[in-house]
Enzyme design. Structure first.
Site, PDB file in Angstrom:
ATOM      1  N   PHE A   1       0.652  -1.254   0.082  1.00  0.00           N
ATOM      2  CA  PHE A   1       0.093  -0.038  -0.083  1.00  0.00           C
ATOM      3  C   PHE A   1       0.832   1.161  -0.049  1.00  0.00           C
ATOM      4  CE2 PHE A   1      -3.101   2.971   1.827  1.00  0.00           C
ATOM      5  CZ  PHE A   1      -4.460   2.398   0.954  1.00  0.00           C
TER       6      PHE A   1
ATOM      7  N   ASP B   1       1.929  -5.775   7.024  1.00  0.00           N
ATOM      8  CA  ASP B   1       0.959  -4.939   7.035  1.00  0.00           C
ATOM      9  C   ASP B   1      -0.541  -5.826   6.760  1.00  0.00           C
ATOM     10  OD1 ASP B   1      -1.435  -3.331   6.504  1.00  0.00           O
ATOM     11  OD2 ASP B   1      -0.200  -1.718   5.566  1.00  0.00           O
TER      12      ASP B   1
ATOM     13  N   TYR C   1     -10.998  -0.576  10.318  1.00  0.00           N
ATOM     14  CA  TYR C   1     -12.375  -0.142   9.653  1.00  0.00           C
ATOM     15  C   TYR C   1     -12.524  -0.800   8.488  1.00  0.00           C
ATOM     16  CZ  TYR C   1      -8.701   3.080   7.026  1.00  0.00           C
ATOM     17  OH  TYR C   1      -7.561   3.145   6.352  1.00  0.00           O
ATOM     18  N   LYS C   2     -11.679  -1.873   8.198  1.00  0.00           N
ATOM     19  CA  LYS C   2     -12.034  -2.742   6.914  1.00  0.00           C
ATOM     20  C   LYS C   2     -12.841  -3.981   7.377  1.00  0.00           C
ATOM     21  CE  LYS C   2      -8.304  -0.712   4.523  1.00  0.00           C
ATOM     22  NZ  LYS C   2      -6.867  -0.666   4.201  1.00  0.00           N
TER      23      LYS C   2
ATOM     24  N   ARG D   1     -12.918  -3.164  -7.854  1.00  0.00           N
ATOM     25  CA  ARG D   1     -12.420  -4.234  -6.824  1.00  0.00           C
ATOM     26  C   ARG D   1     -14.051  -4.617  -6.161  1.00  0.00           C
ATOM     27  NH1 ARG D   1      -8.463  -2.111  -2.329  1.00  0.00           N
ATOM     28  NH2 ARG D   1     -10.006  -0.701  -2.046  1.00  0.00           N
TER      29      ARG D   1
HETATM   30  C1  PLP Z   1      -6.322   0.601   4.256  1.00  0.00           C
HETATM   31  C2  PLP Z   1      -4.729   0.313   4.378  1.00  0.00           C
HETATM   32  C3  PLP Z   1      -3.793   1.017   5.120  1.00  0.00           C
HETATM   33  C4  PLP Z   1      -4.710   2.592   5.698  1.00  0.00           C
HETATM   34  O1  PLP Z   1      -3.670   3.118   6.561  1.00  0.00           O
HETATM   35  P1  PLP Z   1      -4.442   4.305   7.340  1.00  0.00           P
HETATM   36  O2  PLP Z   1      -3.354   4.860   8.037  1.00  0.00           O
HETATM   37  O3  PLP Z   1      -5.417   3.613   8.112  1.00  0.00           O
HETATM   38  O4  PLP Z   1      -4.994   5.159   6.624  1.00  0.00           O
HETATM   39  C5  PLP Z   1      -2.650   0.889   5.237  1.00  0.00           C
HETATM   40  N1  PLP Z   1      -2.015  -0.187   4.634  1.00  0.00           N
HETATM   41  C6  PLP Z   1      -2.894  -1.286   3.893  1.00  0.00           C
HETATM   42  C7  PLP Z   1      -2.209  -2.222   3.315  1.00  0.00           C
HETATM   43  C8  PLP Z   1      -4.192  -0.862   3.713  1.00  0.00           C
HETATM   44  O5  PLP Z   1      -4.933  -1.699   3.098  1.00  0.00           O
END
Ligand code: PLP
Length: 419
Positions: free
Chosen positions: A134, A204, A229-230, A378
């Site tokens: 990400f 992650d 939040y996912k 997606r």
């Molecule tokens: C959604 C997501 C994030 C989000 O990070 P935030 O700091 O909460 O905005 C980070 N890494 C991955 C792989 C994600 O899917």
């Protein structure tokens, strides 16, 4: 129940309804508020709202805050909320309860972990980061390299990992489930490879927690972060979790040394002494309202077997692809995720040249997924609230949007800030 879809079965609403009837997780759908007329395939971006969240947050606001006032830090369990909810997530990912705590955002926790991990390997100065990570992970690593002298961040592909693991590598950072393609990495194998090269592994798990069964103990993971939040349904911008393996905890120095990470915050001493336990990963005051919402989402997982949830998610995604294959000449649609479900996470990415417009047309027709550049639609298969019949209906709507070119309209091309 196996959730198997025999290859010769007639795929129709009756078949999908029969899968729903046999679904041992079917009753969980009633735990969620889902708007009428919407099929929600975006649980990998923002999980749906659990029914209890509204009441729970309202109680925290009106009773605990409104009536209890400052007393609630002690009497309503506010002070322990980050550790308590962390402990519940620990059970879900097979970690020790003193290895997980809730704090800040995923991004901020990545920063804390990376700086702390580099401190454990002072003789090594390279960070390897996988290119499909990400972007926030890559931005954080590059930011850290600007802050700390001599840190070299190398962005590599997973195929280059083996050859890149020389004795300058301190930390390897990877996302376990690719947010775009949904490719699932071999957590145990990669962690072993990294350890054999004398480096530390930071995963992650944002797209993994609640999507695939995780076993951090078995995989000998050093450090990890994950999103609230996912698939955990903690609400928009829910705080994240951070994992530090017990074997590193005593020596782990996170850089945002603030009072909530202190061994005794209310001693108010001048000297910083980190908490001996996972609380040292905290910085400032816990976000109680957000934690209240997150806890409802996490509590739902307490009663669920992650292996069963995964099996259902796989069945939902297989059904989706099978229906599309049978109803569409898929020339304009290409599956960008691994065909083998054991190689992918909880969503599927499908390419279409005009993917953004196609997705907007779908959303207009009540099927909510999302879009990632350059051409990926997606679709997420959150197992707690989706029915097999929803998948049937979503696939019909996608088929129709494609067959009638319904996406080909200027209103569907206009980009919003969040895609
Ligand atoms: C959604 C997501 C994030 C989000 O990070 P935030 O700091 O909460 O905005 C980070 N890494 C991955 C792989 C994600 O899917």
């Amino acid at each position: 129940m196996s959730f198997e879809i025999p290859s010769d079965v007639q795929l129709d609403p009756a078949f999908c309804a029969s899968l729903d009837e046999q679904d041992p997780l079917a009753s969980l759908r009633h735990e969620f508020m889902l708007p009428d007329g919407v099929i929600y395939l975006d649980g990998m971006s923002l999980g749906a709202l659990p029914k209890k969240t509204s009441q729970c947050v309202s109680d925290v606001v009106n009773e605990q805050w409104g009536q209890g006032l400052i007393r609630s830090w002690n009497s309503a369990g506010w002070m322990e909320a980050p550790q308590r909810i962390g402990g519940k997530i620990a059970r879900l990912i097979n970690a020790h309860s003193d290895e997980v705590v809730i704090a800040d955002s995923t991004s901020v926790n990545l920063f804390k972990l990376l700086v702390g991990a580099l401190d454990l390997k002072p003789e090594r100065r390279t960070v390897l980061i996988e290119s499909t990570n990400f972007p926030t992970d890559i931005y954080i690593a590059k930011g850290v390299s600007q802050l700390l002298p001599g840190i070299d961040v190398r962005v590599i592909s997973v195929d280059q990992l083996s050859e890149s693991l020389d004795d300058s590598v301190a930390v390897v950072m990877m996302t376990h489930v690719d947010y775009k393609s949904s490719q699932l990495q071999d957590m145990e194998g990669i962690t072993r490879l990294v350890h054999n090269a004398g480096a530390l592994m930071l995963w992650d798990l944002s797209h993994s927690t609640g999507a695939v069964p995780l076993d951090l103990a078995r995989s000998r993971v050093d450090f990890a972060v994950g999103c609230g939040y996912k698939y955990l349904n903690g609400g928009p911008g829910a705080p994240a979790f951070v994992f530090v393996a017990l074997r590193h905890l005593q020596n782990f120095k996170q850089p945002i040394t603030a009072w909530m990470g202190h061994a005794r915050p209310f001693d108010f001493t001048i000297d910083y002494e980190p908490s001996p336990n996972i609380s040292r990963m905290l910085s400032g005051t816990p976000m109680i309202l957000s934690l209240a919402a997150l806890e409802v989402g996490v509590d739902l997982w307490a009663k669920i077997d992650p292996t069963l949830a995964r099996a259902k998610s796989v069945a939902l995604s297989k059904l989706f692809l099978s229906i599309l294959e049978r109803t569409l000449d898929t020339g304009c649609l290409k599956v960008a995720s691994p065909r083998d479900p054991s190689q992918r996470g909880g969503h599927i990415a499908i390419r279409h040249e005009q993917g953004y417009a196609v997705m907007q047309a779908m959303i207009d027709r009540g099927v909510i997924g999302d879009f990632r550049e350059p051409d990926l639609m997606r679709f997420g298969f959150a197992p707690l609230y989706l029915r097999f019949i929803d998948i049937w209906n979503a696939a019909q709507i996608l088929t129709k949007v494609i067959q009638t070119n319904a996406w080909d309209s200027p209103e569907y091309r206009e980009r919003a800030a969040v895609t």
